[in-house]
Structure formats: structure tokens, C-alpha cells
Design an enzyme around this catalytic site. Structure first.
Site, short mmCIF file in Angstrom:
data_model
loop_
_atom_site.label_atom_id
_atom_site.label_comp_id
_atom_site.label_asym_id
_atom_site.label_seq_id
_atom_site.Cartn_x
_atom_site.Cartn_y
_atom_site.Cartn_z
CG ASP A 37 -1.83 1.19 1.32
OD1 ASP A 37 -1.78 2.05 0.42
OD2 ASP A 37 -2.60 1.28 2.30
CG HIS A 38 4.34 2.19 -1.27
ND1 HIS A 38 5.57 2.79 -1.32
CD2 HIS A 38 4.44 1.22 -0.34
CE1 HIS A 38 6.39 2.21 -0.45
NE2 HIS A 38 5.72 1.25 0.16
N GLY A 105 4.50 3.39 8.89
CA GLY A 105 4.58 4.14 7.66
C GLY A 105 5.93 4.73 7.31
CD GLU A 106 6.93 2.98 4.18
OE1 GLU A 106 6.01 3.45 3.46
OE2 GLU A 106 6.95 1.80 4.57
CG ASN A 109 4.21 5.73 0.72
OD1 ASN A 109 4.21 5.87 -0.50
ND2 ASN A 109 4.86 4.76 1.32
N GLY A 173 12.30 -2.41 14.37
CA GLY A 173 13.07 -2.20 15.59
C GLY A 173 12.39 -2.80 16.80
CB THR A 190 10.41 -7.53 5.02
OG1 THR A 190 11.08 -6.48 5.75
CG2 THR A 190 9.00 -7.09 4.65
#
Length: 318
Positions: A37-38, A105-106, A109, A173, A190
Site C-alpha cells: 500500500d503505497h 509508515g514512511e 507516502n 526495531g 520482511t
């Protein structure tokens, strides 16, 4: 026994291609689907970014496989109430075979609307509140919520599944993994990292499912496959929190120039050696991952599915 699914990369393929890959995945013997989802791809070379919820709707008509987002950020770009509505609809379309994967999230995005990008500790706090709110809304009851980060007034989902939608939480983390163990119905990762899986289980995850994703680049020429993986996904090699904090595609590309082909060759299984592909997936199983989703990098999708159908999956599922 570990199960094996296919990972649909929304960053690299448009909606029609993703739906066709899902059909091929089912025919090849994969048992579930992940879909990213991006809003943006990681690089111009990847070049795609369809709206995930529309694609999931199409997947529900194209295959009978369970689907999970891997992962949705329900905190900044999209309000958790809207994520709850989307998840409820997808669960109905898929006959209950939908899992919501979420993460913190990032910036790539989530800052597209000009919102502030908080530090990781705040993002995890927002994620925890968002998950709790989504769960409340998925009950189908009328909800009013005045929280630290989100407000909802008199909201009710009328199209709502009978059973709760499982919400799996991503973590890299220690703090994020601990949050996943405390609030998730499962853990998304991942990496074949047994220590991370054990931290999740000890933090409250117990015997809940761990679901992983791995990227490979199948092809008859090993060096060409390495070149393809490096050209399309150099960001795999970015260290630390760069993937979460760099704000634009241009910044991602600048940082990714530091990632060499040799680094990608060490991180991504490339070529057509069945033993190498089996070993990469077996590493996830050995780490305690219950469901492993494989993504093929590059355009040669049909040959990949034929290879996995005949040479890889039979050795993993017997």
C-alpha cells in the site's frame, strides 16, 4: 507447516498487471496474497502506485485467495476511520478472507498532504490508538472517540463483516516489534529474524501468526537478474531508518546510489537455482514465520510462476 503466498508489488506494477499476477499465483499453487500500500513508488524505475483498495476489490473477483495489505499506514495520510471502512468492505468482498496489515509508515507516502512527520515513538503511539479505533469501528457499533491523536463522532460502519478483521502489525526495531506483540493479531516482517519473532511472541504475541515477505529475482542469467534487482529495488539495501524518513522519491534515489550490485546480490536471491530459492524461503520457516509471501522482481512474471510451480513450491510443501 509453513504456507507460501505471493507478494504483489504495487510500486512496480499497475492494477491490471497485479490482478493478472494474482491469477497466476493461484494457478501456481500459492495459497494467499500480500499487496503493498503505497502512494509513491520507491524510485522512478519502479514507476507505479495504484490505489490499493480498488485493486483489492478487483482481486476479490479474480481469485479465491485470501488477501492482506502489507502494509497500510492508518495514521497520517488516511484517517483510521476510513481505513476501518475500507477493511470492512474488503472483508465482505473476500468472504472474510481479508487481513489488515498495518505499520507506522514512511514519510515517502504519508507526507503528501503536508502533514508533519513525527518521530518514531510518536508514530507508534498513533498506530496503537489507530488500531484500537479501527477495532471499535469494525464491531459495527456507533463510535464516538476523543483520543490523543484522533477524533471520531457518531461513526458507524453499516457494511460490516460478522467476524472481526484480523489486524497484523509490522515491526522492525525492538519498540515496534514490542508494540506488534502487545496490540497485533499477528506480526508482519520482511526478514528471517528469529530474534524478532521471539520478541514478538514474548511481548504478547504468543502463538499468533507471523507473516513474512521476501523478494527474489528469477531469471536464466544470474548476472542479468542481479542487474534487474539492483535497477528496480536498490532501496532494499538502505540501512536503518532511511526508508521511513526520506521524504521524496528523489531522496530515495539519491540514497540508493550508495547501494551496490554486490549488496543486492547478497540480499536478494537471483537466478534460476532452485536450491537457492528453496533455501531463502526455508530460512523464514526456520525463523518461525508461519506464512511467507514471495515477490518476483522484474517483468518476467510468467516464467517465475512456472519455475515456482514446478521447481520450488513442491519441495517446500511436501
Amino acid at each position: 507447516m509453513t504456507e507460501y503466498g505471493y507478494f504483489l508489488a504495487s510500486e512496480e506494477h499497475g492494477p491490471a498487471a497485479l490482478v493478472e499476477q494474482a491469477r497466476m499465483a493461484e494457478q501456481a499453487g500459492f495459497t494467499s496474497l500480500w499487496i503493498s500500500d503505497h502512494f509513491h513508488p520507491w524510485s522512478q524505475a519502479q514507476g507505479e502506485s495504484p490505489f490499493v483498495w480498488a485493486v483489492v476489490g478487483a482481486l476479490s473477483e479474480a481469485t479465491s485467495l485470501p488477501v492482506q495489505t502489507a502494509v497500510t499506514c492508518p495514521t497520517v495520510r488516511i484517517h483510521p476511520a476510513l481505513v476501518a471502512q475500507a477493511a470492512a468492505t474488503c472483508a465482505l468482498q473476500l468472504g472474510g478472507q481479508f487481513r489488515l496489515g498495518v505499520g507506522s509508515g514512511e514519510a515517502l507516502n504519508e507526507r503528501v498532504l503536508g502533514d508533519r512527520w513525527p518521530p518514531a515513538t510518536v508514530r507508534l503511539d498513533m498506530l496503537e490508538e489507530a488500531v484500537a479505533l479501527i477495532r471499535q469501528l469494525l464491531t459495527g457499533r456507533r463510535i464516538t472517540h476523543h483520543g490523543k491523536h484522533y477524533t471520531v463522532e457518531n461513526a458507524r460502519l453499516y457494511s460490516c463483516p460478522d467476524r472481526p478483521v484480523p489486524i497484523d502489525v509490522s515491526g522492525f526495531g525492538p519498540a515496534a516489534i514490542t508494540t506488534a506483540g502487545r496490540v497485533g493479531d499477528g506480526f508482519v516482517t520482511t526478514a528471517p529474524d528469529r530474534a524478532a519473532v521471539e520478541r514478538f511472541r514474548k511481548s504478547g504475541g504468543g502463538s499468533k501468526q507471523v507473516r513474512g515477505g521476501v523478494q527474489v529475482c528469477f531469471g536464466p542469467d544470474h548476472e542479468e537478474a542481479v542487474r534487474t534487482a539492483h535497477a528496480l529495488w536498490p532501496n532494499i539495501g538502505l540501512p536503518g531508518e532511511l526508508g521511513q524518513t526520506l521524504p521524496t522519491v528523489a531522496h530515495m534515489e539519491q540514497a540508493s546510489r550508495l547501494v551496490t550490485r554486490d549488496q543486492i546480490a547478497r540480499q536478494v536471491v537471483c537466478g534460476d537455482d532452485p536450491d537457492a530459492h528453496v533455501a531463502a524461503l526455508q530460512a523464514y520457516a526456520d525463523a518461525g514465520v508461519d506464512v511467507v509471501h514471495v515477490n518476483q522482481i522484474g517483468p518476467d512474471q510468467r516464467a517465475f510462476f512456472d519455475f515456482y510451480r514446478t521447481k520450488v513450491l513442491p519441495r517446500l510443501t511436501r
